[in-house]
Design an enzyme around this catalytic site. Structure first.
Site, mmCIF file in Angstrom:
data_model
loop_
_atom_site.group_PDB
_atom_site.id
_atom_site.type_symbol
_atom_site.label_atom_id
_atom_site.label_comp_id
_atom_site.label_asym_id
_atom_site.label_seq_id
_atom_site.Cartn_x
_atom_site.Cartn_y
_atom_site.Cartn_z
ATOM 1 N N LYS A 1 12.231 4.393 0.759
ATOM 2 C CA LYS A 1 11.795 4.455 -0.641
ATOM 3 C C LYS A 1 11.133 5.816 -0.869
ATOM 4 O O LYS A 1 9.916 5.940 -0.990
ATOM 5 C CB LYS A 1 10.816 3.309 -0.904
ATOM 6 C CG LYS A 1 10.776 2.864 -2.350
ATOM 7 C CD LYS A 1 9.582 1.994 -2.634
ATOM 8 C CE LYS A 1 9.726 0.558 -2.217
ATOM 9 N NZ LYS A 1 8.559 -0.268 -2.633
ATOM 10 N N PHE B 1 9.647 -2.745 -5.911
ATOM 11 C CA PHE B 1 9.174 -3.617 -4.838
ATOM 12 C C PHE B 1 10.267 -4.631 -4.519
ATOM 13 O O PHE B 1 10.614 -5.463 -5.337
ATOM 14 C CB PHE B 1 7.876 -4.325 -5.218
ATOM 15 C CG PHE B 1 7.214 -4.968 -4.035
ATOM 16 C CD1 PHE B 1 6.379 -4.230 -3.208
ATOM 17 C CD2 PHE B 1 7.453 -6.295 -3.723
ATOM 18 C CE1 PHE B 1 5.789 -4.805 -2.097
ATOM 19 C CE2 PHE B 1 6.870 -6.886 -2.613
ATOM 20 C CZ PHE B 1 6.038 -6.129 -1.800
ATOM 21 N N VAL B 2 10.814 -4.531 -3.325
ATOM 22 C CA VAL B 2 11.958 -5.360 -2.955
ATOM 23 C C VAL B 2 11.559 -6.440 -1.941
ATOM 24 O O VAL B 2 10.569 -6.304 -1.233
ATOM 25 C CB VAL B 2 13.095 -4.490 -2.355
ATOM 26 C CG1 VAL B 2 13.661 -3.552 -3.420
ATOM 27 C CG2 VAL B 2 12.617 -3.702 -1.144
ATOM 28 N N ASP C 1 8.814 -9.329 2.440
ATOM 29 C CA ASP C 1 8.173 -10.441 1.742
ATOM 30 C C ASP C 1 7.387 -10.016 0.529
ATOM 31 O O ASP C 1 7.032 -8.849 0.352
ATOM 32 C CB ASP C 1 7.202 -11.137 2.701
ATOM 33 C CG ASP C 1 5.920 -10.330 2.879
ATOM 34 O OD1 ASP C 1 6.023 -9.160 3.305
ATOM 35 O OD2 ASP C 1 4.834 -10.844 2.578
ATOM 36 N N ASP D 1 7.817 3.396 3.003
ATOM 37 C CA ASP D 1 7.385 3.465 1.602
ATOM 38 C C ASP D 1 6.531 4.722 1.449
ATOM 39 O O ASP D 1 7.057 5.814 1.283
ATOM 40 C CB ASP D 1 6.636 2.158 1.298
ATOM 41 C CG ASP D 1 6.205 2.026 -0.135
ATOM 42 O OD1 ASP D 1 6.834 2.638 -1.014
ATOM 43 O OD2 ASP D 1 5.240 1.283 -0.410
ATOM 44 N N GLY E 1 8.080 -7.627 9.039
ATOM 45 C CA GLY E 1 9.205 -7.326 8.156
ATOM 46 C C GLY E 1 10.490 -6.931 8.851
ATOM 47 O O GLY E 1 11.586 -7.183 8.354
ATOM 48 N N ARG F 1 11.298 -13.832 2.776
ATOM 49 C CA ARG F 1 11.854 -13.125 3.940
ATOM 50 C C ARG F 1 13.222 -13.670 4.322
ATOM 51 O O ARG F 1 14.054 -12.966 4.885
ATOM 52 C CB ARG F 1 10.945 -13.292 5.159
ATOM 53 C CG ARG F 1 9.573 -12.638 5.028
ATOM 54 C CD ARG F 1 8.893 -12.613 6.403
ATOM 55 N NE ARG F 1 7.461 -12.402 6.325
ATOM 56 C CZ ARG F 1 6.875 -11.205 6.246
ATOM 57 N NH1 ARG F 1 7.602 -10.111 6.193
ATOM 58 N NH2 ARG F 1 5.556 -11.096 6.207
ATOM 59 N N ASP G 1 11.379 -2.095 8.621
ATOM 60 C CA ASP G 1 12.154 -2.546 7.467
ATOM 61 C C ASP G 1 12.236 -1.478 6.394
ATOM 62 O O ASP G 1 13.295 -1.227 5.832
ATOM 63 C CB ASP G 1 11.548 -3.859 6.905
ATOM 64 C CG ASP G 1 10.037 -3.760 6.650
ATOM 65 O OD1 ASP G 1 9.443 -2.701 6.893
ATOM 66 O OD2 ASP G 1 9.464 -4.773 6.205
#
Ligand code: IMP
Ligand code: MG
Length: 194
Positions: free
Chosen positions: A132, A153-154, A160, A104, A45, A166, A101
């Protein structure tokens, strides 16, 4: 059908990403002047982010990569992460910046930091494009943060869903029908290497 048809909302447009990445690169260049840091990108990512970030760093720096497996859903709270690809070089005495990236739950980064600390780097910091925060289960010290985002969820700019999206140049949310099942499943079903 193009990828653009699947998008519900753009959260962070391309220009905003470019501007923020430039600021992060400038901050790192200033903070690490004379230190020659090692950027550790977390595959897959963070690939787009780390390559753009590196181009905004104006001091000598190095690049290496690690890949982790996403924890199985049942073991999410245990935070056990497997290292699928380790660094190519020792980090003892090095100034390491782990570049990811998104943070979370924080489980992946918490595990990675603990693992890297045992190798005696001179310093160890975290640079994350996205934070996040509402989903955090483990505290992660984020030294360089791109953007705080809500609990959605991005995808895009390296992130991805099932290996797709991506290559979108911005950060966005997909139409609900694309995610299909629940968002949590979408997250863990995505792919082994996130
Ligand atoms: P963690 O929950 O902080 O351990 O995040 C682990 C990894 O899950 C991140 O490095 C991402 O690759 C992936 N991930 C978490 N949230 C998202 C998201 O919203 N979109 C795409 N990937 C995500
Ligand atoms: Mg990742």
């Amino acid at each position: 059908m193009g990828l653009l048809d699947d998008i519900d909302e753009i959260l962070i447009p391309e220009e905003a990403l470019r501007g923020r990445v430039r600021e992060l690169g400038q901050a790192i260049s200033k903070d690490y002047d004379g230190k020659e840091p090692l950027l550790v990108g977390i595959l897959t990512g963070a690939v787009l982010f780390v390559s753009d970030l590196m181009r905004q760093i104006t001091i000598p720096c190095h690049l290496d990569f690690m890949a982790t497996s996403s924890y199985a859903e049942a073991t999410t709270s245990s935070g056990v992460v497997r290292i699928l690809k380790d660094l190519d070089q020792p980090i003892e005495g090095r100034h390491v910046i782990v570049v990811d990236d998104i943070i979370d739950t924080g489980l992946t980064m918490d595990y990675l930091l603990e693992a890297l600390k045992t190798r005696y780097p001179a310093s160890l910091r975290v640079c994350a494009l996205l934070d996040k925060l509402p989903r955090r289960l483990r505290y992660v010290p984020i030294d360089y943060r791109g953007f705080e985002i809500p609990d959605k969820f991005v995808v895009g700019y390296g992130l991805d869903f099932s290996g797709r999206y991506r290559n979108l140049p911005f950060i966005c949310v997909l139409k609900p029908e694309i995610y299909g099942e629940s968002r949590t499943e979408a997250g863990s079903a995505a792919s082994g290497v996130r």
